[in-house]
Design a protein around this motif. Sequence first.
Motif, PDB file in Angstrom:
ATOM      1  N   ASP A 198      -6.105   5.190  -7.765  1.00  0.00           N
ATOM      2  CA  ASP A 198      -5.864   3.784  -8.127  1.00  0.00           C
ATOM      3  C   ASP A 198      -7.013   2.900  -7.650  1.00  0.00           C
ATOM      4  O   ASP A 198      -7.509   2.042  -8.393  1.00  0.00           O
ATOM      5  CB  ASP A 198      -4.557   3.278  -7.500  1.00  0.00           C
ATOM      6  CG  ASP A 198      -3.340   3.987  -8.023  1.00  0.00           C
ATOM      7  OD1 ASP A 198      -3.406   4.538  -9.146  1.00  0.00           O
ATOM      8  OD2 ASP A 198      -2.314   4.001  -7.321  1.00  0.00           O
ATOM      9  N   LEU A 199      -7.428   3.117  -6.413  1.00  0.00           N
ATOM     10  CA  LEU A 199      -8.488   2.284  -5.839  1.00  0.00           C
ATOM     11  C   LEU A 199      -9.805   2.505  -6.571  1.00  0.00           C
ATOM     12  O   LEU A 199     -10.549   1.552  -6.844  1.00  0.00           O
ATOM     13  CB  LEU A 199      -8.643   2.594  -4.352  1.00  0.00           C
ATOM     14  CG  LEU A 199      -9.621   1.703  -3.574  1.00  0.00           C
ATOM     15  CD1 LEU A 199      -9.210   0.239  -3.647  1.00  0.00           C
ATOM     16  CD2 LEU A 199      -9.742   2.152  -2.117  1.00  0.00           C
ATOM     17  N   TYR A 258      -3.105  -6.283  -6.658  1.00  0.00           N
ATOM     18  CA  TYR A 258      -2.653  -5.071  -5.969  1.00  0.00           C
ATOM     19  C   TYR A 258      -1.561  -4.360  -6.775  1.00  0.00           C
ATOM     20  O   TYR A 258      -1.585  -3.128  -6.954  1.00  0.00           O
ATOM     21  CB  TYR A 258      -2.133  -5.434  -4.580  1.00  0.00           C
ATOM     22  CG  TYR A 258      -1.556  -4.274  -3.811  1.00  0.00           C
ATOM     23  CD1 TYR A 258      -2.377  -3.298  -3.264  1.00  0.00           C
ATOM     24  CD2 TYR A 258      -0.177  -4.136  -3.638  1.00  0.00           C
ATOM     25  CE1 TYR A 258      -1.859  -2.225  -2.564  1.00  0.00           C
ATOM     26  CE2 TYR A 258       0.358  -3.072  -2.941  1.00  0.00           C
ATOM     27  CZ  TYR A 258      -0.491  -2.118  -2.405  1.00  0.00           C
ATOM     28  OH  TYR A 258       0.036  -1.039  -1.711  1.00  0.00           O
ATOM     29  N   GLN A 259      -0.603  -5.145  -7.264  1.00  0.00           N
ATOM     30  CA  GLN A 259       0.497  -4.553  -8.043  1.00  0.00           C
ATOM     31  C   GLN A 259      -0.002  -3.928  -9.342  1.00  0.00           C
ATOM     32  O   GLN A 259       0.522  -2.906  -9.793  1.00  0.00           O
ATOM     33  CB  GLN A 259       1.555  -5.624  -8.337  1.00  0.00           C
ATOM     34  CG  GLN A 259       2.321  -6.065  -7.104  1.00  0.00           C
ATOM     35  CD  GLN A 259       3.275  -7.215  -7.389  1.00  0.00           C
ATOM     36  OE1 GLN A 259       3.011  -8.045  -8.248  1.00  0.00           O
ATOM     37  NE2 GLN A 259       4.380  -7.263  -6.658  1.00  0.00           N
ATOM     38  N   LYS A 260      -1.028  -4.528  -9.933  1.00  0.00           N
ATOM     39  CA  LYS A 260      -1.578  -4.035 -11.190  1.00  0.00           C
ATOM     40  C   LYS A 260      -2.115  -2.619 -11.052  1.00  0.00           C
ATOM     41  O   LYS A 260      -1.987  -1.792 -11.975  1.00  0.00           O
ATOM     42  CB  LYS A 260      -2.679  -4.981 -11.674  1.00  0.00           C
ATOM     43  CG  LYS A 260      -3.342  -4.558 -12.975  1.00  0.00           C
ATOM     44  CD  LYS A 260      -4.428  -5.560 -13.367  1.00  0.00           C
ATOM     45  CE  LYS A 260      -5.143  -5.107 -14.637  1.00  0.00           C
ATOM     46  NZ  LYS A 260      -6.225  -6.080 -15.018  1.00  0.00           N
ATOM     47  N   TYR A 261      -2.698  -2.292  -9.907  1.00  0.00           N
ATOM     48  CA  TYR A 261      -3.343  -0.991  -9.734  1.00  0.00           C
ATOM     49  C   TYR A 261      -2.571  -0.039  -8.814  1.00  0.00           C
ATOM     50  O   TYR A 261      -3.057   1.052  -8.519  1.00  0.00           O
ATOM     51  CB  TYR A 261      -4.763  -1.190  -9.199  1.00  0.00           C
ATOM     52  CG  TYR A 261      -5.709  -1.727 -10.248  1.00  0.00           C
ATOM     53  CD1 TYR A 261      -6.343  -0.879 -11.146  1.00  0.00           C
ATOM     54  CD2 TYR A 261      -5.933  -3.101 -10.369  1.00  0.00           C
ATOM     55  CE1 TYR A 261      -7.189  -1.363 -12.118  1.00  0.00           C
ATOM     56  CE2 TYR A 261      -6.790  -3.608 -11.344  1.00  0.00           C
ATOM     57  CZ  TYR A 261      -7.409  -2.736 -12.217  1.00  0.00           C
ATOM     58  OH  TYR A 261      -8.237  -3.224 -13.192  1.00  0.00           O
ATOM     59  N   LEU A 267       2.408   1.439  -3.075  1.00  0.00           N
ATOM     60  CA  LEU A 267       1.223   2.007  -2.449  1.00  0.00           C
ATOM     61  C   LEU A 267       0.163   2.274  -3.514  1.00  0.00           C
ATOM     62  O   LEU A 267       0.482   2.620  -4.657  1.00  0.00           O
ATOM     63  CB  LEU A 267       1.556   3.308  -1.725  1.00  0.00           C
ATOM     64  CG  LEU A 267       2.404   3.186  -0.458  1.00  0.00           C
ATOM     65  CD1 LEU A 267       2.797   4.570   0.038  1.00  0.00           C
ATOM     66  CD2 LEU A 267       1.651   2.422   0.620  1.00  0.00           C
ATOM     67  N   MET A 268      -1.076   2.141  -3.114  1.00  0.00           N
ATOM     68  CA  MET A 268      -2.204   2.405  -3.990  1.00  0.00           C
ATOM     69  C   MET A 268      -2.805   3.758  -3.606  1.00  0.00           C
ATOM     70  O   MET A 268      -3.123   3.989  -2.434  1.00  0.00           O
ATOM     71  CB  MET A 268      -3.241   1.277  -3.850  1.00  0.00           C
ATOM     72  CG  MET A 268      -4.417   1.365  -4.789  1.00  0.00           C
ATOM     73  SD  MET A 268      -5.600  -0.007  -4.527  1.00  0.00           S
ATOM     74  CE  MET A 268      -4.823  -1.303  -5.473  1.00  0.00           C
TER      75      MET A 268
END
Length: 706
Positions: free
Chosen positions: A217-218, A193-196, A212-213
């Motif tokens: 990002d998703l 999650y942190q990577k993207y 937040l993504m």
Amino acid sequence: MNKINNYGVNLLVYGVLLDVKLHKMKRTQIILLLSPNEVRMIQMFDSQGTFSTYFDLTQISDIQQKEESQLKIINTKGDYIKLYFESSFQLITLKEGLDYLIKEANRIQKQLDSYNQIWSSALKLITKADIDMNNKLNFKEFQFLIGELQIEIPERKLIQVFEKNQKNNQLDETTLYKLLMDITRRHELKELYQKYSSKQEGMFEDPLQAMLMTDKDLQQFYKIEQGQIDYQAKRKLYNFYDFQNIIFSEENQIFQQKPIDQSQPITKYLINSSHNTYLERNQLTGESSCFAYQDAFKMGFKCVELDCWDGDDGEPKVTHGHTLVNDIKLKDVIITVREFAFYKDNNPAILSLEMHCCLKQQKRIAEILQSILGEMLFVIKDYKQEKFSTLQQLQRKVLVKYKADDHFLQEKLQTHSSTLFYTQSHDDMLIKFEDNDNQNIQSNIKQFSQTLDEQHHKKICRELLDITSLYAVQLKLDKKPELVWIVSSVSEDKIQDIIKKNHGKFQEYVDNYFVRIYPLGLRFDSSNYDPFPSWTAGAQMVALNIQTKDLFMLQNYGMFLNSSYVLKSNQDMKMNIYVRIISATNLVWEDDKRRQEEIVDPYIKIRIAGNHDDVNKSDKWRTEVVQDNGYHPIFNYQCVIQLRHAQQDVIYIQAYSYSILGDSLLGQYCLSPLNLRTGYRIVPLLNSQFKPLSNSYVLMHIKIEY
């Protein structure tokens, strides 16, 4: 919603008193009431208030009606409730109300899952735990909830957690929500999650809450990690729990549906086939029922068997002859075929008639088939056709398999050949080997078959022959058949010898003509045999006892998960599959009582079934055991699966709880390697009856090299 639906819903909203039989309990009077706290649950309690339980509307897998007085409601575990009614009007009214509430419950469940999967599951558990129905949990109720989640927390620590968060010795919904979110966080997804996640917002004690993504990002995550370039985000921003819900959603399953080529003759396909389809249990004392045919079609089986016997009232029946198995009307079975044969897909259905009826009742069978199936019934137009009709041409058609008759087929083919085929009344006796050592045996078999042939001509039914599209004949590998519309049945013990002695000829034969394999008659317990040797050799119909949910049936499930017809392929497909078993969710005992008394010690194993080269070269892959954690065990186990004949294989995944007295199955799944999706995917586990387990998954990462 019409008036009857309104009335039926009101009955359940305000409570209705009925005669009820719960699974493995005696029939008694019970009040059914829609839970005021959770509209996805039906509460059931007796009029004295001494007994109370719940039935989850979203876990109902089937509702079966027996005549006009009884409903049988079955859940995904196979547990059932039987409701008894005084009138057909009462039954219809309540059923329509129940149908409406089930649809609403599933709609609500889907909405909640898309928003917050954790809280969706917790709400139902809280309702079950909330014995006094005040929307709060005392310590005993909280302890029950944690037990249902299969989390091992020492009672002393559980008391500390409760004391820290309680108000007036109770936990309210807001507090429970916070506790459950902390307990159910999937930490293994944190780095991903942190990577993207590119957006930072506000100051929080928890770093994850500050990240937040975005939709971009998703989409980038799906493109790089999941190999999906066409993924479309549904909103602008996602927090960690949103991302967690996406990973554990139904849309992110490991199985990927793929289209099939329908242009080939159906002799080119493996067909999902059943044996003794009418049975719900073993073949000596088991119960037969039309519901067994319903279940078969719902599971995707397309070749079903009907053992036809004379009925006392002139109406043919289906049963297992000379046993304690009960009878069902053949007419009712054919109605079930009409209603359910194309439940899962439109691929053709095959009715394998094992005929024991007199000529008069055989004619009655022909009448029943024509009157009930009508245009669905496939009738041969060109007997001289050199190849079988294609899968596309036979969509939504029903084919009838019945014993052949030389005179009838000579007439249709306009030939005067003395013997086209031997009558196949006893399949095992009529297999022709090309081994000189078997000459004496073959001579005895020929003499026996001629006797059968004489009896056969006295009982053959012209009306049935006219609507037959698969004629049962003796298997002859040394002579090319003059007719393509034929099928040869061989028992499991004979087929291996045939393949071994005539491998090349057998594979050439099944390229254009059907062969059906069936279980040995000595399998009184309705156990199964390994289907893969017959599939690998090219036999199209490998019939299994579907009432027995064993390992071979699981492999059959995986083989036909994509389609009820699987195109045979002679081209070897090589694959290296890099697997990481990351974690699992909600691994619990099937038995409710055991679930409350014992915490699981889970591990996951993964296996290959199929081509013997791939199976023999495979290792035994399994994770370490995680002690006392069925709710969220972390495994982080890696392996590489090397396949050389992937088109002939299946991969099956099983979750077990370890014990020195013997490991216990917690969940399972099976699929073809050709249907694997790459990236971070969930495996939706099934119970021992192949029904989906609620929120029970294995999280895996898959990478494939071809």
